[in-house]
Design an enzyme around this catalytic site. Structure first.
Site, mmCIF file in Angstrom:
data_model
loop_
_atom_site.group_PDB
_atom_site.id
_atom_site.type_symbol
_atom_site.label_atom_id
_atom_site.label_comp_id
_atom_site.label_asym_id
_atom_site.label_seq_id
_atom_site.Cartn_x
_atom_site.Cartn_y
_atom_site.Cartn_z
ATOM 1 N N ARG A 1 -9.044 -5.912 13.291
ATOM 2 C CA ARG A 1 -8.166 -4.891 14.134
ATOM 3 C C ARG A 1 -9.036 -4.097 14.709
ATOM 4 O O ARG A 1 -9.799 -3.561 13.891
ATOM 5 C CB ARG A 1 -6.809 -4.532 13.771
ATOM 6 C CG ARG A 1 -5.921 -5.592 13.452
ATOM 7 C CD ARG A 1 -5.508 -6.286 14.990
ATOM 8 N NE ARG A 1 -4.297 -5.526 15.655
ATOM 9 C CZ ARG A 1 -3.783 -5.773 17.007
ATOM 10 N NH1 ARG A 1 -4.571 -7.099 17.381
ATOM 11 N NH2 ARG A 1 -3.243 -4.815 17.461
ATOM 12 N N TYR B 1 -10.036 -4.593 2.691
ATOM 13 C CA TYR B 1 -9.050 -3.474 3.206
ATOM 14 C C TYR B 1 -9.196 -2.514 2.136
ATOM 15 O O TYR B 1 -8.273 -2.081 1.481
ATOM 16 C CB TYR B 1 -7.718 -3.918 3.272
ATOM 17 C CG TYR B 1 -6.739 -2.806 4.243
ATOM 18 C CD1 TYR B 1 -7.073 -1.645 4.433
ATOM 19 C CD2 TYR B 1 -5.524 -3.222 4.525
ATOM 20 C CE1 TYR B 1 -6.155 -0.814 5.471
ATOM 21 C CE2 TYR B 1 -4.457 -2.375 5.209
ATOM 22 C CZ TYR B 1 -4.960 -1.019 5.587
ATOM 23 O OH TYR B 1 -4.066 -0.389 6.235
ATOM 24 N N ASP C 1 -10.078 1.454 0.651
ATOM 25 C CA ASP C 1 -9.753 2.944 0.784
ATOM 26 C C ASP C 1 -11.216 3.522 0.409
ATOM 27 O O ASP C 1 -11.898 2.917 -0.044
ATOM 28 C CB ASP C 1 -8.762 3.568 0.064
ATOM 29 C CG ASP C 1 -7.365 3.021 0.475
ATOM 30 O OD1 ASP C 1 -6.951 3.027 1.671
ATOM 31 O OD2 ASP C 1 -6.247 2.756 -0.327
ATOM 32 N N ARG D 1 0.627 -1.333 0.008
ATOM 33 C CA ARG D 1 -0.010 -0.085 -0.018
ATOM 34 C C ARG D 1 0.899 1.384 0.032
ATOM 35 O O ARG D 1 0.503 2.228 -0.332
ATOM 36 C CB ARG D 1 -0.798 -0.037 1.197
ATOM 37 C CG ARG D 1 -1.894 -0.932 1.253
ATOM 38 C CD ARG D 1 -2.662 -1.109 2.732
ATOM 39 N NE ARG D 1 -3.122 0.084 3.022
ATOM 40 C CZ ARG D 1 -4.170 0.832 2.760
ATOM 41 N NH1 ARG D 1 -5.088 -0.035 2.062
ATOM 42 N NH2 ARG D 1 -4.714 1.981 3.074
ATOM 43 N N ARG E 1 9.610 5.411 -3.366
ATOM 44 C CA ARG E 1 10.142 6.103 -4.797
ATOM 45 C C ARG E 1 11.422 6.683 -4.695
ATOM 46 O O ARG E 1 11.973 6.942 -3.415
ATOM 47 C CB ARG E 1 8.701 7.091 -4.839
ATOM 48 C CG ARG E 1 8.437 8.198 -4.141
ATOM 49 C CD ARG E 1 7.600 9.186 -4.614
ATOM 50 N NE ARG E 1 6.527 8.847 -4.435
ATOM 51 C CZ ARG E 1 5.362 9.363 -3.633
ATOM 52 N NH1 ARG E 1 5.927 9.949 -2.391
ATOM 53 N NH2 ARG E 1 4.300 8.894 -3.595
ATOM 54 N N GLU F 1 -3.282 6.943 19.044
ATOM 55 C CA GLU F 1 -4.052 5.816 18.547
ATOM 56 C C GLU F 1 -3.382 4.586 19.047
ATOM 57 O O GLU F 1 -2.028 4.451 18.741
ATOM 58 C CB GLU F 1 -4.059 5.960 16.910
ATOM 59 C CG GLU F 1 -4.671 4.889 16.163
ATOM 60 C CD GLU F 1 -4.743 5.177 14.605
ATOM 61 O OE1 GLU F 1 -5.148 6.283 14.184
ATOM 62 O OE2 GLU F 1 -4.486 4.092 13.963
HETATM 63 N N1 UDP Z 1 3.455 0.705 7.753
HETATM 64 C C1 UDP Z 1 4.800 0.884 8.298
HETATM 65 N N2 UDP Z 1 5.085 1.885 8.800
HETATM 66 C C2 UDP Z 1 4.576 3.193 8.911
HETATM 67 C C3 UDP Z 1 3.294 3.303 8.114
HETATM 68 C C4 UDP Z 1 2.885 2.048 7.734
HETATM 69 O O1 UDP Z 1 5.077 -0.323 8.537
HETATM 70 O O2 UDP Z 1 5.334 3.894 9.291
HETATM 71 C C5 UDP Z 1 2.843 -0.444 7.081
HETATM 72 C C6 UDP Z 1 1.842 -1.120 8.193
HETATM 73 O O3 UDP Z 1 2.096 -2.638 7.973
HETATM 74 C C7 UDP Z 1 0.719 -0.795 7.848
HETATM 75 C C8 UDP Z 1 0.717 -0.583 6.421
HETATM 76 O O4 UDP Z 1 2.080 -0.048 6.048
HETATM 77 O O5 UDP Z 1 -0.321 -1.445 8.123
HETATM 78 C C9 UDP Z 1 -0.192 0.212 5.723
HETATM 79 O O6 UDP Z 1 -0.271 1.534 6.088
HETATM 80 P P1 UDP Z 1 -1.305 2.714 5.790
HETATM 81 O O7 UDP Z 1 -0.683 3.881 6.188
HETATM 82 O O8 UDP Z 1 -1.897 2.351 4.470
HETATM 83 O O9 UDP Z 1 -2.565 2.193 6.873
HETATM 84 P P2 UDP Z 1 -3.815 2.824 7.204
HETATM 85 O O10 UDP Z 1 -3.710 4.450 7.066
HETATM 86 O O11 UDP Z 1 -4.913 2.203 6.544
HETATM 87 O O12 UDP Z 1 -3.971 2.496 8.685
#
Ligand code: UDP
Length: 373
Positions: A249, A354, A356, A172, A176, A306
């Site tokens: 979760r 999951y 968006d 996700r 880059r 959170e």
């Molecule tokens: N993730 C990570 N480090 C970060 C941010 C995200 O390892 O600093 C990983 C983590 O496994 C997370 C996934 O990337 O569940 C997807 O992150 P996203 O920000 O898309 O999660 P959301 O915003 O849906 O909570």
């Protein structure tokens, strides 16, 4: 039957579906068991700040149709998500980009960064097709970044070791080789001016909506109200968990109003070490640049810590855990759902995906299109 559609859940899926059905002349009743509309995108105004009560939501999409659609119901601002990671007190740029690689390895060029990642990937003996999140992460960004910015955060977030999580979760995030801290690759991005609640209020404008109504607690009487039910709650709950519970979760927030104008200088800080108990701190005012509706600086601030936790039937589900075991169970529920006459299951909980926000909207538009044709 009093209505064509009974929409269960006033979140994004339900509200978009309801709007589309109503605009095609169908009669619609929307119900929600919570005391407010907007599901998990609900925002509440505190001291002029739109507080994201169920976690930060930044709208982003590549789908022009969806972007134009949401902009019909609320103007969007130009907010671009660019969180920073706090690892044991040191700050790093997210997502993984040249600023991150420069900070960690001192490299300046994309070629140097790629060479370092390739070296670490090779040293870790990662196969061509990563089998889990750990292998996928090391393959994409190398072991250093995996250890510092991914492992701790992910294990807190999902409550499982990274080698037992599906690889797609880490894909996700963009990787880059440019100096660009935009968390998303999407063409369009922003936050609705006036909050997400306003957006959903406008979607539901003129549509009968009843709050504090729990479909599952009174399903016989409510089912009789409409020809078709659109159910956006958890699919396993709909079937009384007859095949067992799907894993989710959940989240818990500690929210505080602080008498200071600026707590952390950015909307989102991720705490990526294992020791810090929360996963992130959100400072809500920065989604709207710290200004009130008149464009004045807001003197106070609201922050939310959170915490991620395992879901049980007494708390709110947020994230489906789409590992093989749960996906298999979902497929069995889906078979039951397909046999259910005149019921549509939609959204993150109804489809156990999951999703968006833009994907939810796109799915709701397609479903409404199909059934109202
Ligand atoms: N993730 C990570 N480090 C970060 C941010 C995200 O390892 O600093 C990983 C983590 O496994 C997370 C996934 O990337 O569940 C997807 O992150 P996203 O920000 O898309 O999660 P959301 O915003 O849906 O909570």
């Amino acid at each position: 039957m009093a209505y064509d559609f009974l929409v269960v859940g006033a979140g994004l899926y339900g509200s978009v579906f309801a709007r589309e059905a109503a605009s095609r002349g169908r009669s619609v009743l929307v119900i929600d068991r919570r005391p407010h509309i907007a599901g998990n995108v609900y925002t509440e105004c505190v001291e002029g700040i739109h507080v994201h009560r169920y976690g930060a939501h930044v709208f982003h999409t590549n789908d022009l149709k969806v972007w134009e659609y949401v902009n019909r119901f609320a103007p969007f601002n130009r907010f671009t998500n660019s969180p920073v990671a706090n690892y044991h007190g040191a700050l790093y740029a997210l997502p993984f980009n040249m600023y991150t690689f420069h900070r960690i390895w001192g490299v300046n060029t994309p070629a140097e960064a790629k060479a370092e990642i390739a070296r670490q990937r090779q040293a870790a003996h990662i196969a061509d097709h990563p089998r889990n999140l750990e292998e996928q992460a090391i393959s994409l960004v190398g072991r250093d970044i995996y250890e510092m910015l991914i492992k701790g955060y992910t294990e807190k977030q999902w409550g499982r070791p990274c080698d037992q999580l599906p690889a797609f979760i880490i894909r996700r995030l963009p990787v880059r080789f440019t100096y660009d801290n935009n968390y998303y690759n999407a063409l369009y991005q922003g936050v609705p001016i006036g909050g997400y609640t306003k957006l959903v209020e406008n979607l539901l404008d003129g549509i009968e909506t009843r709050l504090n109504v729990d479909y599952l607690a009174d399903r016989k009487a409510l089912r009789a109200l409409a020809k078709t039910v659109v159910f956006t709650g958890s699919i396993d709950a709909y079937f009384d968990y007859c095949l067992g519970s799907l894993a989710f979760r959940s989240l818990r927030f500690e929210t505080e109003l602080l008498d200071t104008p600026n707590f952390q200088g950015i909307a989102v800080v991720n705490y990526t070490d294992r020791e810090t108990p929360w996963t992130r701190i959100i400072e809500h005012k920065w989604f709207e640049f710290g200004k009130d509706r008149q464009g004045n600086d807001i003197g106070k601030t609201v922050i939310s810590k959170e915490y991620s936790l395992e879901w049980d039937r007494n708390c709110e589900p947020y994230y489906p855990i789409n590992d093989e075991q749960n996906d298999r169970l979902y497929m069995r529920y889906k078979e039951l759902a397909q046999a259910e006459k005149n019921v549509i299951f939609g959204g993150r909980l109804g489809e156990y995906r999951y999703y968006d926000m833009d994907q939810v909207i796109s799915a709701a538009l397609a479903a409404a299109d199909k059934v109202c044709r």
